[in-house]
Enzyme design. Structure first.
Site, PDB file in Angstrom:
ATOM      1  N   CYS A  67       0.833  -1.208   0.000  1.00 33.66           N
ATOM      2  CA  CYS A  67       0.000   0.000   0.000  1.00 33.66           C
ATOM      3  C   CYS A  67       0.868   1.258   0.000  1.00 33.66           C
ATOM      4  O   CYS A  67       1.549   1.546   0.992  1.00 33.66           O
ATOM      5  CB  CYS A  67      -0.912  -0.041   1.235  1.00 33.66           C
ATOM      6  SG  CYS A  67      -1.773   1.489   1.579  1.00 33.66           S
ATOM      7  N   CYS A  70       0.102   3.786   2.743  1.00 31.28           N
ATOM      8  CA  CYS A  70       0.566   3.245   4.034  1.00 31.28           C
ATOM      9  C   CYS A  70       2.039   3.552   4.232  1.00 31.28           C
ATOM     10  O   CYS A  70       2.463   3.942   5.324  1.00 31.28           O
ATOM     11  CB  CYS A  70       0.352   1.733   4.099  1.00 31.28           C
ATOM     12  SG  CYS A  70      -1.370   1.216   3.999  1.00 31.28           S
TER      13      CYS A  70
END
Length: 146
Positions: A67, A70
């Site tokens: 991600c 993230c």
């Protein structure tokens, strides 16, 4: 000759980037379901209500290694952890490895960040800047501690 220097430079920068990401990711504690039950909430013992095991407010960062947002959040949480050391705990939960916790917290998008006190829980989804996170910490987490 030029190509091999270029390849070397690319590999060197990739190594530096990997080391930085690894160092930053260690600034927050990654926890498993077992550790979650010890440090945050033992949902097997307290099945009908949320009982925070921590003495200080908790931030849960639901993330995954693939991600992008993230990974962008890592330095923000690292700075937050440094600024509020001793006043809160930040735990990282890898959604690919801890699916049970992801289901329990109804994680549908990454990153999902939960802010938890003894009596309140809220969350945000997606990348947030350090100043946005500080605002939530100051107004929600620490304000409810008083």
């Amino acid at each position: 000759m030029v190509r091999s220097k270029f390849d070397f430079m690319i590999k060197a920068w990739m190594c530096v980037a990997f080391c930085l990401i690894a160092t930053i990711s260690m600034a927050q504690e990654s926890i498993t379901t077992k550790q979650f039950k010890e440090k945050v909430w033992d949902f097997e013992k307290n099945q009908t209500e949320f009982v925070l095991e921590s003495d200080v407010p908790v931030i849960l960062d639901f993330w995954a290694s693939w991600c992008g947002p993230c990974r962008m959040l890592l330095p923000e949480l690292t700075a937050l952890n440094k600024d509020y050391k001793g006043k809160l705990k930040i735990y990282k939960i890898n959604t690919d490895e801890e699916r049970e916790l992801s289901r329990m917290f109804n994680v549908k998008a990454l990153p999902t960040i939960y802010f938890i006190t003894k009596d309140k829980i809220t969350y945000v989804q997606g990348y947030r800047t350090k100043s946005e996170l500080k605002q939530i910490v100051d107004n929600f987490l620490l304000n409810h501690q008083k």
